[in-house]
Design a protein around this motif. Structure first.
Motif, PDB file in Angstrom:
ATOM      1  N   GLY A 114     -65.160 106.095 -22.830  1.00 14.57           N
ATOM      2  CA  GLY A 114     -66.266 105.703 -23.687  1.00 14.57           C
ATOM      3  C   GLY A 114     -67.026 106.872 -24.271  1.00 14.57           C
ATOM      4  O   GLY A 114     -68.059 106.680 -24.898  1.00 14.57           O
ATOM      5  N   LEU A 115     -66.510 108.076 -24.090  1.00 13.17           N
ATOM      6  CA  LEU A 115     -67.178 109.259 -24.628  1.00 13.17           C
ATOM      7  C   LEU A 115     -66.700 109.501 -26.057  1.00 13.17           C
ATOM      8  O   LEU A 115     -65.538 109.798 -26.294  1.00 13.17           O
ATOM      9  N   GLY A 116     -67.592 109.337 -27.025  1.00 11.77           N
ATOM     10  CA  GLY A 116     -67.265 109.614 -28.409  1.00 11.77           C
ATOM     11  C   GLY A 116     -66.702 108.442 -29.189  1.00 11.77           C
ATOM     12  O   GLY A 116     -66.402 108.582 -30.368  1.00 11.77           O
ATOM     13  N   THR A 117     -66.523 107.299 -28.549  1.00 11.88           N
ATOM     14  CA  THR A 117     -66.054 106.116 -29.275  1.00 11.88           C
ATOM     15  C   THR A 117     -66.882 104.909 -28.857  1.00 11.88           C
ATOM     16  O   THR A 117     -67.446 104.873 -27.766  1.00 11.88           O
ATOM     17  N   ASP A 118     -66.913 103.939 -29.729  1.00  9.26           N
ATOM     18  CA  ASP A 118     -67.576 102.678 -29.430  1.00  9.26           C
ATOM     19  C   ASP A 118     -66.583 101.812 -28.664  1.00  9.26           C
ATOM     20  O   ASP A 118     -65.528 101.460 -29.202  1.00  9.26           O
ATOM     21  N   PRO A 119     -66.875 101.475 -27.409  1.00 11.51           N
ATOM     22  CA  PRO A 119     -65.933 100.683 -26.612  1.00 11.51           C
ATOM     23  C   PRO A 119     -65.559  99.339 -27.224  1.00 11.51           C
ATOM     24  O   PRO A 119     -64.527  98.777 -26.879  1.00 11.51           O
ATOM     25  N   GLY A 120     -66.321  98.850 -28.191  1.00 10.19           N
ATOM     26  CA  GLY A 120     -66.006  97.583 -28.829  1.00 10.19           C
ATOM     27  C   GLY A 120     -65.206  97.735 -30.119  1.00 10.19           C
ATOM     28  O   GLY A 120     -64.862  96.737 -30.754  1.00 10.19           O
ATOM     29  N   SER A 121     -64.882  98.968 -30.495  1.00  6.61           N
ATOM     30  CA  SER A 121     -64.213  99.192 -31.771  1.00  6.61           C
ATOM     31  C   SER A 121     -62.703  98.936 -31.681  1.00  6.61           C
ATOM     32  O   SER A 121     -62.101  99.000 -30.608  1.00  6.61           O
ATOM     33  N   THR A 122     -62.124  98.686 -32.834  1.00  2.00           N
ATOM     34  CA  THR A 122     -60.671  98.517 -32.922  1.00  2.00           C
ATOM     35  C   THR A 122     -59.977  99.801 -32.494  1.00  2.00           C
ATOM     36  O   THR A 122     -58.964  99.768 -31.787  1.00  2.00           O
ATOM     37  N   PHE A 123     -60.522 100.942 -32.911  1.00  2.00           N
ATOM     38  CA  PHE A 123     -59.941 102.226 -32.527  1.00  2.00           C
ATOM     39  C   PHE A 123     -59.875 102.362 -31.010  1.00  2.00           C
ATOM     40  O   PHE A 123     -58.860 102.792 -30.465  1.00  2.00           O
ATOM     41  N   HIS A 124     -60.961 102.021 -30.323  1.00  2.00           N
ATOM     42  CA  HIS A 124     -61.006 102.166 -28.867  1.00  2.00           C
ATOM     43  C   HIS A 124     -59.907 101.330 -28.211  1.00  2.00           C
ATOM     44  O   HIS A 124     -59.190 101.832 -27.335  1.00  2.00           O
ATOM     45  N   LEU A 125     -59.738 100.096 -28.648  1.00  2.00           N
ATOM     46  CA  LEU A 125     -58.697  99.237 -28.092  1.00  2.00           C
ATOM     47  C   LEU A 125     -57.308  99.805 -28.390  1.00  2.00           C
ATOM     48  O   LEU A 125     -56.463  99.907 -27.489  1.00  2.00           O
ATOM     49  N   LEU A 126     -57.066 100.182 -29.640  1.00  2.00           N
ATOM     50  CA  LEU A 126     -55.762 100.741 -30.005  1.00  2.00           C
ATOM     51  C   LEU A 126     -55.488 102.045 -29.270  1.00  2.00           C
ATOM     52  O   LEU A 126     -54.350 102.331 -28.880  1.00  2.00           O
ATOM     53  N   ASP A 127     -56.524 102.838 -29.073  1.00  2.00           N
ATOM     54  CA  ASP A 127     -56.358 104.092 -28.350  1.00  2.00           C
ATOM     55  C   ASP A 127     -55.959 103.835 -26.902  1.00  2.00           C
ATOM     56  O   ASP A 127     -55.096 104.529 -26.359  1.00  2.00           O
ATOM     57  N   LEU A 128     -56.574 102.823 -26.294  1.00  2.00           N
ATOM     58  CA  LEU A 128     -56.249 102.506 -24.898  1.00  2.00           C
ATOM     59  C   LEU A 128     -54.826 101.982 -24.719  1.00  2.00           C
ATOM     60  O   LEU A 128     -54.131 102.379 -23.786  1.00  2.00           O
ATOM     61  N   VAL A 129     -54.420 101.089 -25.602  1.00  2.00           N
ATOM     62  CA  VAL A 129     -53.137 100.409 -25.387  1.00  2.00           C
ATOM     63  C   VAL A 129     -51.964 101.017 -26.146  1.00  2.00           C
ATOM     64  O   VAL A 129     -50.813 100.745 -25.808  1.00  2.00           O
ATOM     65  N   LEU A 130     -52.240 101.851 -27.159  1.00  2.00           N
ATOM     66  CA  LEU A 130     -51.142 102.367 -27.979  1.00  2.00           C
ATOM     67  C   LEU A 130     -51.165 103.886 -28.111  1.00  2.00           C
ATOM     68  O   LEU A 130     -50.240 104.561 -27.660  1.00  2.00           O
ATOM     69  N   TYR A 131     -52.190 104.434 -28.724  1.00  2.00           N
ATOM     70  CA  TYR A 131     -52.190 105.848 -29.075  1.00  2.00           C
ATOM     71  C   TYR A 131     -52.084 106.778 -27.865  1.00  2.00           C
ATOM     72  O   TYR A 131     -51.224 107.657 -27.827  1.00  2.00           O
ATOM     73  N   THR A 132     -52.969 106.603 -26.891  1.00  2.00           N
ATOM     74  CA  THR A 132     -52.972 107.512 -25.742  1.00  2.00           C
ATOM     75  C   THR A 132     -51.696 107.392 -24.910  1.00  2.00           C
ATOM     76  O   THR A 132     -51.084 108.418 -24.594  1.00  2.00           O
ATOM     77  N   PRO A 133     -51.249 106.183 -24.556  1.00  2.00           N
ATOM     78  CA  PRO A 133     -49.988 106.120 -23.792  1.00  2.00           C
ATOM     79  C   PRO A 133     -48.795 106.719 -24.553  1.00  2.00           C
ATOM     80  O   PRO A 133     -47.973 107.423 -23.949  1.00  2.00           O
ATOM     81  N   LEU A 134     -48.702 106.452 -25.858  1.00  2.00           N
ATOM     82  CA  LEU A 134     -47.604 107.028 -26.648  1.00  2.00           C
ATOM     83  C   LEU A 134     -47.687 108.552 -26.656  1.00  2.00           C
ATOM     84  O   LEU A 134     -46.676 109.237 -26.476  1.00  2.00           O
ATOM     85  N   CYS A 135     -48.871 109.083 -26.882  1.00  2.00           N
ATOM     86  CA  CYS A 135     -49.022 110.533 -26.949  1.00  2.00           C
ATOM     87  C   CYS A 135     -48.705 111.198 -25.613  1.00  2.00           C
ATOM     88  O   CYS A 135     -48.019 112.227 -25.571  1.00  2.00           O
ATOM     89  N   LEU A 136     -49.181 110.627 -24.524  1.00  2.00           N
ATOM     90  CA  LEU A 136     -48.907 111.225 -23.211  1.00  2.00           C
ATOM     91  C   LEU A 136     -47.431 111.110 -22.849  1.00  2.00           C
ATOM     92  O   LEU A 136     -46.822 112.081 -22.388  1.00  2.00           O
ATOM     93  N   GLY A 137     -46.849 109.941 -23.066  1.00  2.00           N
ATOM     94  CA  GLY A 137     -45.438 109.750 -22.723  1.00  2.00           C
ATOM     95  C   GLY A 137     -44.513 110.594 -23.576  1.00  2.00           C
ATOM     96  O   GLY A 137     -43.624 111.291 -23.056  1.00  2.00           O
ATOM     97  N   PHE A 138     -44.710 110.555 -24.882  1.00  2.00           N
ATOM     98  CA  PHE A 138     -43.839 111.324 -25.767  1.00  2.00           C
ATOM     99  C   PHE A 138     -44.177 112.814 -25.723  1.00  2.00           C
ATOM    100  O   PHE A 138     -43.308 113.649 -25.964  1.00  2.00           O
TER     101      PHE A 138
END
Length: 160
Positions: A114-138
């Motif tokens: 929750g640092l630097g993003t609005d936990p209710g935003s679309t970005f926050h949700l996409l970051d949790l379920v898509l962007y961050t896992p993809l970036c860490l895994g790949f």
């Protein structure tokens, strides 16, 4: 190198290159002015970047070119294509891809708290379920493809 290990490295590198090429294809798509999966350019920018940045050709075309070049370099490294200079350059590019993805993944972990993003935003949700896992895994896959963190024989200094 063992053939099974070599095939695994090739597949891992091919997967990383495939992700980069798919990301490039999205950027090329957005360069046409279309905004899928968002309703408009502002919504797309907020969902992807959590900021208002225009998804116009001068912005997205250089990114698409960079992503395609990175995909080619990772693929060439994974499949041992080219001579010694090309191999060194492609290994360096693959390491740079790994560093970039892992850095983005680390930023995503900070944002997940929750640092630097609005936990209710679309970005926050996409970051949790898509962007961050993809970036860490790949990112880890790219690091492995580049040979970073590879096990090396330990020299025994007790022997002469």
């Amino acid at each position: 190198m063992d053939r099974a290990v070599d095939r695994t490295a090739q597949r891992t590198g091919s997967a990383v290159a495939g992700l980069l090429a798919a990301d490039a294809a999205l950027h090329l798509y957005w360069a046409t002015g279309l905004t899928w999966p968002a309703a408009d350019g502002r919504a797309l920018s907020q969902a992807v970047l959590n900021a208002d940045v225009p998804f116009t050709p001068p912005v997205v075309l250089p990114l698409a070119a960079l992503l395609l070049a990175a995909a080619a370099a990772v693929l060439a490294h994974a499949h041992s294509l080219g001579g010694p200079r090309t191999a060194r350059l492609c290994r360096l590019a693959t390491a740079a891809v790994a560093a970039g993805l892992l850095l983005r993944g680390a930023a995503g972990l900070v944002w997940a708290c929750g640092l630097g993003t609005d936990p209710g935003s679309t970005f926050h949700l996409l970051d949790l379920v898509l962007y961050t896992p993809l970036c860490l895994g790949f990112g880890a896959a790219a690091a492995r493809t580049a040979g970073l963190g590879a096990r090396r024989p330990v020299r025994d200094f007790r022997r002469g």
